[in-house]
Structures are given as structure tokens and as C-alpha cells.
Scaffold this motif. Structure first.
Motif, PDB file in Angstrom:
ATOM      1  N   LYS A  73      48.346  24.760  22.753  1.00 15.67           N
ATOM      2  CA  LYS A  73      49.617  24.074  23.016  1.00 15.67           C
ATOM      3  C   LYS A  73      50.637  24.348  21.924  1.00 15.67           C
ATOM      4  O   LYS A  73      51.845  24.370  22.184  1.00 15.67           O
ATOM      5  CB  LYS A  73      49.375  22.570  23.146  1.00 15.67           C
ATOM      6  CG  LYS A  73      48.648  22.174  24.429  1.00 15.67           C
ATOM      7  CD  LYS A  73      48.453  20.665  24.500  1.00 15.67           C
ATOM      8  CE  LYS A  73      47.732  20.280  25.781  1.00 15.67           C
ATOM      9  NZ  LYS A  73      47.517  18.799  25.875  1.00 15.67           N
ATOM     10  N   ALA A  74      50.132  24.563  20.706  1.00 15.63           N
ATOM     11  CA  ALA A  74      51.033  24.874  19.592  1.00 15.63           C
ATOM     12  C   ALA A  74      51.464  26.342  19.592  1.00 15.63           C
ATOM     13  O   ALA A  74      52.325  26.741  18.807  1.00 15.63           O
ATOM     14  CB  ALA A  74      50.359  24.531  18.265  1.00 15.63           C
ATOM     15  N   GLY A  75      50.868  27.159  20.471  1.00 16.80           N
ATOM     16  CA  GLY A  75      51.262  28.552  20.615  1.00 16.80           C
ATOM     17  C   GLY A  75      50.656  29.517  19.622  1.00 16.80           C
ATOM     18  O   GLY A  75      51.177  30.624  19.431  1.00 16.80           O
ATOM     19  N   PHE A  76      49.523  29.140  18.996  1.00 15.90           N
ATOM     20  CA  PHE A  76      48.937  29.983  17.959  1.00 15.90           C
ATOM     21  C   PHE A  76      47.774  30.855  18.444  1.00 15.90           C
ATOM     22  O   PHE A  76      47.300  31.706  17.692  1.00 15.90           O
ATOM     23  CB  PHE A  76      48.454  29.125  16.787  1.00 15.90           C
ATOM     24  CG  PHE A  76      49.576  28.521  15.982  1.00 15.90           C
ATOM     25  CD1 PHE A  76      50.534  29.325  15.382  1.00 15.90           C
ATOM     26  CD2 PHE A  76      49.678  27.147  15.828  1.00 15.90           C
ATOM     27  CE1 PHE A  76      51.566  28.777  14.649  1.00 15.90           C
ATOM     28  CE2 PHE A  76      50.709  26.587  15.093  1.00 15.90           C
ATOM     29  CZ  PHE A  76      51.657  27.399  14.502  1.00 15.90           C
ATOM     30  N   VAL A  77      47.283  30.646  19.660  1.00 15.82           N
ATOM     31  CA  VAL A  77      46.142  31.425  20.150  1.00 15.82           C
ATOM     32  C   VAL A  77      46.637  32.725  20.779  1.00 15.82           C
ATOM     33  O   VAL A  77      47.391  32.697  21.744  1.00 15.82           O
ATOM     34  CB  VAL A  77      45.317  30.633  21.184  1.00 15.82           C
ATOM     35  CG1 VAL A  77      44.120  31.466  21.637  1.00 15.82           C
ATOM     36  CG2 VAL A  77      44.846  29.307  20.608  1.00 15.82           C
ATOM     37  N   ARG A  78      46.187  33.845  20.243  1.00 14.32           N
ATOM     38  CA  ARG A  78      46.540  35.149  20.814  1.00 14.32           C
ATOM     39  C   ARG A  78      45.384  35.580  21.714  1.00 14.32           C
ATOM     40  O   ARG A  78      44.391  36.151  21.263  1.00 14.32           O
ATOM     41  CB  ARG A  78      46.820  36.150  19.689  1.00 14.32           C
ATOM     42  CG  ARG A  78      48.097  35.814  18.943  1.00 14.32           C
ATOM     43  CD  ARG A  78      48.341  36.673  17.731  1.00 14.32           C
ATOM     44  NE  ARG A  78      48.333  38.098  18.008  1.00 14.32           N
ATOM     45  CZ  ARG A  78      48.686  39.029  17.123  1.00 14.32           C
ATOM     46  NH1 ARG A  78      49.085  38.653  15.913  1.00 14.32           N
ATOM     47  NH2 ARG A  78      48.635  40.299  17.434  1.00 14.32           N
ATOM     48  N   TRP A  79      45.521  35.308  22.982  1.00 15.04           N
ATOM     49  CA  TRP A  79      44.417  35.482  23.923  1.00 15.04           C
ATOM     50  C   TRP A  79      43.949  36.919  24.088  1.00 15.04           C
ATOM     51  O   TRP A  79      42.744  37.152  24.290  1.00 15.04           O
ATOM     52  CB  TRP A  79      44.788  34.872  25.272  1.00 15.04           C
ATOM     53  CG  TRP A  79      44.830  33.376  25.220  1.00 15.04           C
ATOM     54  CD1 TRP A  79      45.922  32.564  25.233  1.00 15.04           C
ATOM     55  CD2 TRP A  79      43.696  32.504  25.087  1.00 15.04           C
ATOM     56  NE1 TRP A  79      45.556  31.250  25.121  1.00 15.04           N
ATOM     57  CE2 TRP A  79      44.199  31.179  25.035  1.00 15.04           C
ATOM     58  CE3 TRP A  79      42.331  32.719  25.005  1.00 15.04           C
ATOM     59  CZ2 TRP A  79      43.368  30.081  24.907  1.00 15.04           C
ATOM     60  CZ3 TRP A  79      41.498  31.618  24.884  1.00 15.04           C
ATOM     61  CH2 TRP A  79      42.006  30.317  24.836  1.00 15.04           C
ATOM     62  N   PRO A  80      44.815  37.940  24.017  1.00 16.44           N
ATOM     63  CA  PRO A  80      44.295  39.319  24.093  1.00 16.44           C
ATOM     64  C   PRO A  80      43.286  39.635  22.990  1.00 16.44           C
ATOM     65  O   PRO A  80      42.271  40.300  23.233  1.00 16.44           O
ATOM     66  CB  PRO A  80      45.558  40.178  23.952  1.00 16.44           C
ATOM     67  CG  PRO A  80      46.646  39.314  24.495  1.00 16.44           C
ATOM     68  CD  PRO A  80      46.294  37.929  24.045  1.00 16.44           C
ATOM     69  N   VAL A 182      43.068  30.834  12.419  1.00 16.78           N
ATOM     70  CA  VAL A 182      42.300  29.614  12.668  1.00 16.78           C
ATOM     71  C   VAL A 182      42.228  29.328  14.161  1.00 16.78           C
ATOM     72  O   VAL A 182      41.175  28.951  14.688  1.00 16.78           O
ATOM     73  CB  VAL A 182      42.924  28.419  11.917  1.00 16.78           C
ATOM     74  CG1 VAL A 182      42.287  27.103  12.355  1.00 16.78           C
ATOM     75  CG2 VAL A 182      42.770  28.601  10.410  1.00 16.78           C
ATOM     76  N   ALA A 183      43.345  29.498  14.867  1.00 14.73           N
ATOM     77  CA  ALA A 183      43.379  29.223  16.297  1.00 14.73           C
ATOM     78  C   ALA A 183      42.481  30.186  17.072  1.00 14.73           C
ATOM     79  O   ALA A 183      41.748  29.784  17.986  1.00 14.73           O
ATOM     80  CB  ALA A 183      44.812  29.319  16.817  1.00 14.73           C
ATOM     81  N   ILE A 184      42.528  31.472  16.728  1.00 18.02           N
ATOM     82  CA  ILE A 184      41.687  32.469  17.395  1.00 18.02           C
ATOM     83  C   ILE A 184      40.217  32.194  17.106  1.00 18.02           C
ATOM     84  O   ILE A 184      39.358  32.301  17.993  1.00 18.02           O
ATOM     85  CB  ILE A 184      42.074  33.889  16.944  1.00 18.02           C
ATOM     86  CG1 ILE A 184      43.468  34.241  17.465  1.00 18.02           C
ATOM     87  CG2 ILE A 184      41.049  34.923  17.432  1.00 18.02           C
ATOM     88  CD1 ILE A 184      44.041  35.518  16.887  1.00 18.02           C
ATOM     89  N   ALA A 185      39.908  31.812  15.854  1.00 14.05           N
ATOM     90  CA  ALA A 185      38.525  31.488  15.500  1.00 14.05           C
ATOM     91  C   ALA A 185      38.015  30.306  16.313  1.00 14.05           C
ATOM     92  O   ALA A 185      36.863  30.289  16.763  1.00 14.05           O
ATOM     93  CB  ALA A 185      38.427  31.166  14.006  1.00 14.05           C
ATOM     94  N   SER A 186      38.869  29.307  16.526  1.00 11.46           N
ATOM     95  CA  SER A 186      38.482  28.159  17.340  1.00 11.46           C
ATOM     96  C   SER A 186      38.202  28.583  18.772  1.00 11.46           C
ATOM     97  O   SER A 186      37.228  28.131  19.394  1.00 11.46           O
ATOM     98  CB  SER A 186      39.583  27.092  17.320  1.00 11.46           C
ATOM     99  OG  SER A 186      39.738  26.544  16.034  1.00 11.46           O
ATOM    100  N   ALA A 187      39.046  29.463  19.315  1.00 12.34           N
ATOM    101  CA  ALA A 187      38.847  29.938  20.687  1.00 12.34           C
ATOM    102  C   ALA A 187      37.581  30.762  20.814  1.00 12.34           C
ATOM    103  O   ALA A 187      36.862  30.680  21.819  1.00 12.34           O
ATOM    104  CB  ALA A 187      40.059  30.756  21.135  1.00 12.34           C
ATOM    105  N   CYS A 188      37.275  31.558  19.788  1.00 12.64           N
ATOM    106  CA  CYS A 188      36.062  32.382  19.816  1.00 12.64           C
ATOM    107  C   CYS A 188      34.799  31.542  19.663  1.00 12.64           C
ATOM    108  O   CYS A 188      33.701  32.009  19.979  1.00 12.64           O
ATOM    109  CB  CYS A 188      36.121  33.435  18.703  1.00 12.64           C
ATOM    110  SG  CYS A 188      37.313  34.767  18.993  1.00 12.64           S
TER     111      CYS A 188
END
Length: 267
Positions: A73-80, A182-188
Motif C-alpha cells: 500500500k505504501a508503494g515499496f514492493v517491486r513485484w517484478p 525491506v518491502a521486497i524481502a517481506s514479500a519474498c
């Protein structure tokens, strides 16, 4: 059982705060706590470390969902980047569960202790400084991210962590902003947890000495207690991480983690 549940509620608070604020999967708190707890409950000594790692991964499935929603929601996750890492992560995490199962319980405990001490030193000696804005990113292509994902997933499953301890330094090396790392690490953490939990459930399916309430090596009563508090606290900490500096929290936690790791190494 009530004492177990209350202890796990407290463990969940610490795990959730770390998952949301620092990008750590919470396993650096959950695994040593469960090792001590399971020993106290009289579980077979050679199964304690495997059950702690497996149960940690099962809780991260819930914690990571909470944290990643807030980061997204904060826009920090880079999904690719997440998707390309995720392919290797799933393969590595599933294989890592069987590698951990092949280890002796005492060896796995001591290895986690060493891992915890290394992470503690890393946290104490490095700051969360943003990369130089004048330097371009150096994110690998699909193959490079896939290989990195395999290594991250394997190590994360062996040690029962969500991968932030490995993913954040790697993404920092790639010169991504710390909030994005941090956001990508959380998603992973989600694919790591799902694949690792499934692997440990399968690997321990035929083990006859497991206590009641275990699904393979996953001890479900502990999972339930931890996720009740880790879920909301991960969401709260993820919000705070976007506003507050975490240098002091990192250094205090580093000292505690180093002491815990040393205790596990010495036995």
C-alpha cells in the motif's frame, strides 16, 4: 499447554515487530525461543531444532502477509523483482527442508547459533543507509535473480527464517532503496514460508516420535499462539518503519541475538 500458548504469544510480538520493521522474517526470534521451549517440554532432543525451524516457517506464512500488504500500500514492493526471485526461492526452500532434515539436531542447533551471531554482528556494525543516489541500480536479470533466489530460499529454510536476513543485504548490494529492499524481502518471505513448511511437513511425515499436534515437523499449537500476535504487530511495525529510524532497535536486538546465538553454539 496454557503456559506454552502464553509464551508463544510473547514470541509472536517480537517476531512481528522484526518482520515489519526490519524486513526480518521473525525466525531469528522464533527459532531460538522454540528450541528452548521444546527442550523444556521434553520433546526428543534430536527433533527439537527441526521442529523449531519448521514451526517458525509456518508462522512466517501469516506474518509475511500482514507486513507485505502494508508495504504494498505504501508503494515499496517491486513485484517484478519479487516474482523473479520467487521462482528460485520456492525451489531452494523446498530443498532446504530436506537438507535440514538430513542434519543431526545438535548440528542444526549449533549452525543456527552461528548464523544468529553473524546476523547480530552484521546488524550492529552496519547502518540502514540509503545507496548513493548517483549510482545506478545493478539488479541482475531473470537468471541471476533466480540463482540468488535458490540460495536465499535454501538458507532460509535450513534456518527457519523469512529470508530478510539474506534478501535485504543482497538487494542493498543491488543498490535498491532500503524501503524497497525491506518491502521486497517481506514479500519474498511468503514463498519461502510456504515451500519450506510444505517441505518440513513432508520430510517429517513418517516420524513416529512427534508430539500430538504436530504436522510433520510443524508443531501447530505453537504456530497458532505465535501468529495471533505476530500478524497485527507486523502490520504495526511495517507502518512505523516508513516513518521512524530503526538504528537503536537494530543495535539492541543485535546484542540480544548475539547472546542467544552464543548460548546455542555452546549448548
Amino acid at each position: 499447554m496454557w503456559e506454552l500458548f502464553l509464551i508463544c504469544l510473547g514470541v509472536g510480538v517480537g517476531a512481528g515487530l522484526l518482520a515489519g520493521a526490519l524486513g526480518l522474517g521473525g525466525g531469528v526470534v522464533i527459532v531460538p525461543a522454540l528450541i528452548f521451549l521444546f527442550h523444556g517440554l521434553g520433546f526428543p532432543a534430536d527433533l527439537v531444532a527441526k521442529m523449531a525451524v519448521a514451526t517458525s516457517l509456518s508462522t512466517i506464512m501469516i506474518t509475511s502477509i500482514s507486513a507485505v500488504r502494508t508495504h504494498h500500500k505504501a508503494g515499496f514492493v517491486r513485484w517484478p523483482v519479487v516474482l523473479r526471485l520467487g521462482v528460485g526461492i520456492v525451489l531452494g526452500a523446498f530443498a532446504g527442508a530436506f537438507i535440514a532434515d538430513a542434519m543431526k539436531g545438535e548440528l542444526l542447533t549449533r549452525l543456527f547459533g552461528l548464523f544468529a551471531m553473524v546476523i547480530a554482528l552484521q546488524m550492529a556494525l552496519t547502518g540502514r543507509k540509503a545507496p548513493d543516489g548517483n549510482l545506478p541500480e545493478r539488479v541482475p536479470g531473470a537468471v541471476g535473480l533466480g540463482v540468488a533466489g535458490v540460495l536465499i530460499g535454501t538458507g532460509s529454510a535450513i534456518f527457519g527464517i523469512g529470508g530478510g536476513s539474506l534478501t535485504v543485504p543482497f538487494l542493498s548490494w543491488c543498490r535498491l532503496k532500503m524501503q524497497e529492499a525491506v518491502a521486497i524481502a517481506s514479500a519474498c518471505g511468503l514463498p519461502i514460508a510456504i515451500a519450506g513448511t510444505l517441505g518440513f511437513a513432508v520430510a517429517g511425515w513418517q516420524e513416529t516420535r512427534l508430539p500430538e499436534g504436530a504436522l510433520g515437523y510443524v508443531f501447530l499449537p505453537a504456530t497458532a499462539g505465535i501468529v495471533l500476535t505476530s500478524f497485527p504487530f507486523a502490520r504495526l511495525a511495517a507502518r512505523l518503519s516508513h516513518r521512524l529510524p530503526s538504528a537503536m532497535l537494530k543495535k539492541v536486538f543485535a546484542v540480544v541475538l548475539f547472546v542467544i546465538g552464543l548460548r546455542l553454539v555452546l549448548g
